[in-house]
Design a protein around this motif. Structure first.
Motif, PDB file in Angstrom:
ATOM      1  N   ALA A 112      -6.785  -2.561  -3.150  1.00  0.00           N
ATOM      2  CA  ALA A 112      -7.748  -3.080  -2.182  1.00  0.00           C
ATOM      3  C   ALA A 112      -7.358  -2.705  -0.758  1.00  0.00           C
ATOM      4  CB  ALA A 112      -7.845  -4.596  -2.318  1.00  0.00           C
ATOM      5  N   ALA A 113      -6.053  -2.552  -0.523  1.00  0.00           N
ATOM      6  CA  ALA A 113      -5.578  -2.249   0.830  1.00  0.00           C
ATOM      7  C   ALA A 113      -5.964  -0.850   1.296  1.00  0.00           C
ATOM      8  CB  ALA A 113      -4.062  -2.413   0.896  1.00  0.00           C
ATOM      9  N   ILE A 114      -6.317   0.027   0.358  1.00  0.00           N
ATOM     10  CA  ILE A 114      -6.710   1.397   0.743  1.00  0.00           C
ATOM     11  C   ILE A 114      -8.167   1.692   0.432  1.00  0.00           C
ATOM     12  CG2 ILE A 114      -4.367   2.317   0.513  1.00  0.00           C
ATOM     13  CD1 ILE A 114      -5.189   3.442  -2.237  1.00  0.00           C
ATOM     14  N   ALA A 115      -8.869   0.717  -0.134  1.00  0.00           N
ATOM     15  CA  ALA A 115     -10.236   0.970  -0.600  1.00  0.00           C
ATOM     16  C   ALA A 115     -11.184   1.310   0.543  1.00  0.00           C
ATOM     17  CB  ALA A 115     -10.754  -0.249  -1.372  1.00  0.00           C
ATOM     18  N   ASP A 116     -10.863   0.883   1.768  1.00  0.00           N
ATOM     19  CA  ASP A 116     -11.762   1.146   2.879  1.00  0.00           C
ATOM     20  C   ASP A 116     -11.595   2.545   3.473  1.00  0.00           C
ATOM     21  OD1 ASP A 116      -9.165   0.254   3.831  1.00  0.00           O
ATOM     22  OD2 ASP A 116     -10.045   0.251   5.848  1.00  0.00           O
ATOM     23  N   LEU A 117     -10.551   3.260   3.062  1.00  0.00           N
ATOM     24  CA  LEU A 117     -10.325   4.599   3.601  1.00  0.00           C
ATOM     25  C   LEU A 117     -11.358   5.569   3.024  1.00  0.00           C
ATOM     26  CD1 LEU A 117      -6.421   4.773   3.400  1.00  0.00           C
ATOM     27  CD2 LEU A 117      -7.833   4.360   5.428  1.00  0.00           C
ATOM     28  N   PRO A 118     -11.952   6.416   3.861  1.00  0.00           N
ATOM     29  CA  PRO A 118     -13.031   7.280   3.358  1.00  0.00           C
ATOM     30  C   PRO A 118     -12.571   8.303   2.331  1.00  0.00           C
ATOM     31  CG  PRO A 118     -12.437   7.842   5.618  1.00  0.00           C
ATOM     32  CD  PRO A 118     -11.742   6.553   5.301  1.00  0.00           C
ATOM     33  N   LEU A 166      -0.259   6.875   2.081  1.00  0.00           N
ATOM     34  CA  LEU A 166       1.149   6.507   1.905  1.00  0.00           C
ATOM     35  C   LEU A 166       1.577   5.475   2.943  1.00  0.00           C
ATOM     36  CD1 LEU A 166       2.777   9.975   1.139  1.00  0.00           C
ATOM     37  CD2 LEU A 166       2.296   8.126  -0.467  1.00  0.00           C
ATOM     38  N   ALA A 167       1.127   5.636   4.177  1.00  0.00           N
ATOM     39  CA  ALA A 167       1.504   4.682   5.221  1.00  0.00           C
ATOM     40  C   ALA A 167       1.000   3.284   4.899  1.00  0.00           C
ATOM     41  CB  ALA A 167       0.967   5.150   6.570  1.00  0.00           C
ATOM     42  N   ARG A 168      -0.211   3.189   4.351  1.00  0.00           N
ATOM     43  CA  ARG A 168      -0.767   1.880   3.984  1.00  0.00           C
ATOM     44  C   ARG A 168       0.036   1.215   2.864  1.00  0.00           C
ATOM     45  NH1 ARG A 168      -6.533   0.749   4.731  1.00  0.00           N
ATOM     46  NH2 ARG A 168      -6.985   1.289   6.903  1.00  0.00           N
ATOM     47  N   LEU A 169       0.582   2.019   1.963  1.00  0.00           N
ATOM     48  CA  LEU A 169       1.213   1.479   0.757  1.00  0.00           C
ATOM     49  C   LEU A 169       2.733   1.558   0.780  1.00  0.00           C
ATOM     50  CD1 LEU A 169      -1.210   3.063  -1.891  1.00  0.00           C
ATOM     51  CD2 LEU A 169      -1.201   0.703  -1.085  1.00  0.00           C
ATOM     52  N   TRP A 170       3.327   2.034   1.867  1.00  0.00           N
ATOM     53  CA  TRP A 170       4.760   2.344   1.899  1.00  0.00           C
ATOM     54  C   TRP A 170       5.620   1.153   1.545  1.00  0.00           C
ATOM     55  CZ3 TRP A 170       6.552   7.052   1.718  1.00  0.00           C
ATOM     56  CH2 TRP A 170       7.883   7.306   2.015  1.00  0.00           C
ATOM     57  N   GLY A 171       5.291  -0.005   2.095  1.00  0.00           N
ATOM     58  CA  GLY A 171       6.005  -1.229   1.762  1.00  0.00           C
ATOM     59  C   GLY A 171       7.474  -1.196   2.102  1.00  0.00           C
ATOM     60  N   GLY A 172       8.235  -2.078   1.466  1.00  0.00           N
ATOM     61  CA  GLY A 172       9.674  -2.158   1.657  1.00  0.00           C
ATOM     62  C   GLY A 172      10.419  -1.742   0.414  1.00  0.00           C
ATOM     63  N   GLU A 173      11.549  -2.408   0.158  1.00  0.00           N
ATOM     64  CA  GLU A 173      12.385  -2.011  -0.974  1.00  0.00           C
ATOM     65  C   GLU A 173      11.735  -2.328  -2.315  1.00  0.00           C
ATOM     66  OE1 GLU A 173      15.159  -6.044  -1.178  1.00  0.00           O
ATOM     67  OE2 GLU A 173      16.012  -4.179  -0.422  1.00  0.00           O
ATOM     68  N   GLU A 174      10.656  -3.118  -2.288  1.00  0.00           N
ATOM     69  CA  GLU A 174       9.961  -3.440  -3.541  1.00  0.00           C
ATOM     70  C   GLU A 174       9.061  -2.313  -4.018  1.00  0.00           C
ATOM     71  OE1 GLU A 174       6.851  -3.648  -0.673  1.00  0.00           O
ATOM     72  OE2 GLU A 174       8.890  -4.437  -0.581  1.00  0.00           O
ATOM     73  N   THR A 175       8.831  -1.308  -3.167  1.00  0.00           N
ATOM     74  CA  THR A 175       7.868  -0.245  -3.471  1.00  0.00           C
ATOM     75  C   THR A 175       8.569   1.103  -3.599  1.00  0.00           C
ATOM     76  OG1 THR A 175       6.072  -1.388  -2.313  1.00  0.00           O
ATOM     77  CG2 THR A 175       5.816   0.977  -2.655  1.00  0.00           C
ATOM     78  N   LEU A 176       8.256   1.818  -4.681  1.00  0.00           N
ATOM     79  CA  LEU A 176       8.737   3.178  -4.901  1.00  0.00           C
ATOM     80  C   LEU A 176       7.546   4.122  -4.843  1.00  0.00           C
ATOM     81  CD1 LEU A 176      10.947   5.254  -5.927  1.00  0.00           C
ATOM     82  CD2 LEU A 176      10.123   4.704  -8.241  1.00  0.00           C
ATOM     83  N   LEU A 375       2.216  -4.457   4.717  1.00  0.00           N
ATOM     84  CA  LEU A 375       2.471  -5.575   3.810  1.00  0.00           C
ATOM     85  C   LEU A 375       1.214  -5.766   2.968  1.00  0.00           C
ATOM     86  CD1 LEU A 375       4.218  -8.200   6.119  1.00  0.00           C
ATOM     87  CD2 LEU A 375       5.270  -6.804   4.354  1.00  0.00           C
ATOM     88  N   ILE A 376       1.355  -5.646   1.662  1.00  0.00           N
ATOM     89  CA  ILE A 376       0.207  -5.771   0.761  1.00  0.00           C
ATOM     90  C   ILE A 376       0.152  -7.208   0.269  1.00  0.00           C
ATOM     91  CG2 ILE A 376      -0.930  -4.860  -1.262  1.00  0.00           C
ATOM     92  CD1 ILE A 376      -0.475  -2.866   1.053  1.00  0.00           C
ATOM     93  N   ALA A 377      -0.897  -7.934   0.680  1.00  0.00           N
ATOM     94  CA  ALA A 377      -0.988  -9.348   0.331  1.00  0.00           C
ATOM     95  C   ALA A 377      -2.445  -9.705   0.061  1.00  0.00           C
ATOM     96  CB  ALA A 377      -0.426 -10.214   1.458  1.00  0.00           C
TER      97      ALA A 377
END
Length: 454
Positions: A112-118, A166-176, A375-377
């Motif tokens: 959902a965090a990237i769904a708005d990107l064209p 990638l910038a939208r989803l980069w996250g922290g240590e929880e994300t690979l 932060l994906i929330a």
């Protein structure tokens, strides 16, 4: 619409029997060479051929995750489309992917965090028979156990479009982050070795663009390289071969490599001290000159001429007197610090402009900001659970409204709920407001403060 994308290449690219598949993956991971570094990869480039061809090379990358496997809760997986063309980056329109080892739930909030990107679309057809993503899953399932997945089938897209996702989803240590790509295709053995070695050198130098003759996953790889170059990630070659090495036929081979990307190394304390002293002197000199005092020669430091984002904070007897800064690196660091110092002294709407006779009693603090990590929330509670008091600077965006708190604000607002409530107020929103369109990102700060009036 099916809620589960079933395995499409089990029995061809890897074993269809769950016990045999688990055993083969375990053997490949066990055979990986031990690492000599404690560094933890944030992103991987791994091949996606059948396991008999590239499984050992892929395992060399995944084995690097063993020490932190328990911390990784989300995998953002990008691979090229081979069968169905698509414009942009395609999500699958399902809730889970299946392999013989079980199901992998998709990260609904992340998607959902990237769904708005064209450049992001939904295409079940692009995913239905695509092997570039599927072959990575058994390795991830065996190593990570429970995790959520954001699968993206990448078609016609620019490096900037991939980097933005990638910038939208980069996250922290929880994300690979995993980029699935082979290298050259169907060349004679010697020619493939030569071309693939040059391609690897280009990747290690973070120098896009690669062509699709160099790598079938050139589009997502180029996006990662653009992001890595901008954010200072360091690359390491973990393993490389081609199908002539692993399967024997050297007349027409496919190239494979596994490459890890690590966050930029921390600077030494000596460099930090020298850097801080230089930045504080720059800020004070800029304010002095703005207030009519004598100018000062600028220090010759190469790092000052690289892009940087800074905040300059002024205090008097421990009370705030002005604070202005940049959230993104959009100009040279030397220009950013000087401009923000003058703005903090003259343009902070909360305070009257600083007078020349006040400068001697004003203490200056300069903060350098890292790149932001989304932060994906899906809810405010999820956002609060991800905040790290005392560490995170936080950026909040909601439509046209924007606000940020530096990590220093945790000193006066140590409770995450209070911190976020006041940040919403700063952005012009009610303290109890929450909406799915709120975007949060965090960043870290390195700061220096004058120890006396200099």
């Amino acid at each position: 619409m099916n809620s589960i994308r079933p395995a499409a290449v089990a029995g061809s690219f890897y074993p269809a029997d769950s016990a045999q598949l688990a055993r083969e993956v375990r053997q490949l991971l066990s055979a990986a060479r031990p690492t000599t570094t404690a560094a933890v990869p944030k992103a991987l480039i791994v091949p996606h051929a059948g396991y008999i061809y590239s499984g050992a090379v892929a395992a060399q990358a995944y084995a690097r995750l063993r020490p932190v496997a328990g911390r990784i809760k989300r995998v953002v997986l990008l691979g090229p489309v081979h069968r169905v063309p698509v414009r942009g980056l395609a999500l699958p329109g399902v809730l889970a992917f299946a392999t013989p080892l079980g199901q992998v739930a998709l990260d609904i909030a992340g998607m959902a965090a990237i769904a708005d990107l064209p450049q992001v679309c939904v295409s079940g057809a692009a995913h239905a028979l695509e092997h570039s993503l599927e072959v990575q899953l058994p390795f991830l399932q065996a190593l990570l156990g429970e995790f959520q997945l954001v699968p993206l089938a990448v078609g016609d897209a620019s490096s900037a479009e991939v980097a933005q996702v990638l910038a939208r989803l980069w996250g922290g240590e929880e994300t690979l982050i995993v980029i699935s790509s082979d290298l050259s295709h169907f060349l004679p053995y010697g020619q493939a070795q030569q071309i693939d070695s040059e391609t690897v050198r280009q990747i290690l130098a973070r120098r896009p663009p690669l062509s699709h003759q160099q790598a079938c996953g050139a589009t997502p790889v180029n996006g990662l390289l653009a992001f890595a170059a901008e954010h200072g990630l360091q690359a390491e070659l973990l393993d490389q071969c081609n199908s002539g090495d692993s399967a024997g036929d050297k007349s027409r081979v496919v190239g494979y490599a596994s490459i890890a990307f690590y966050p930029a190394k921390q600077t030494t304390k000596e460099h930090d001290d020298e850097q801080g002293k230089t930045l504080l002197q720059l800020a004070r000199a800029a304010i002095t000159e703005h207030l009519g005092g004598p100018g000062q020669a600028h220090p010759e430091r190469s790092w000052l001429h690289k892009p940087g984002a800074s905040f300059v904070t002024l205090t008097q007897q421990g009370l705030l007197r002005g604070c202005i800064g940049s959230l993104e690196a959009h100009r040279r660091l030397i220009d950013d610090v000087q401009a923000n110092a003058v703005a903090a002294a003259s343009s902070d709407w909360r305070f009257a402009p600083l007078r020349r006779d006040e400068l001697a009693g004003t203490r200056i603090e300069v903060s350098l900001l890292s790149a932001t990590e989304a932060l994906i929330a899906a809810s405010e509670q999820q956002a609060l659970e991800q905040l790290r008091p005392g560490l995170d600077g936080v950026l909040l965006e909601y439509r046209q409204r924007r606000g940020t708190f530096l990590p220093q604000v945790w000193e006066s607002l140590p409770d995450p709920a209070d911190f976020l409530a006041q940040l919403k107020r700063k952005a012009g929103l009610p303290a109890d407001f929450w909406h799915a369109d709120i975007h949060l990102a965090r960043y870290s700060v390195t700061k220096w403060q004058e120890t006396g009036n200099e």
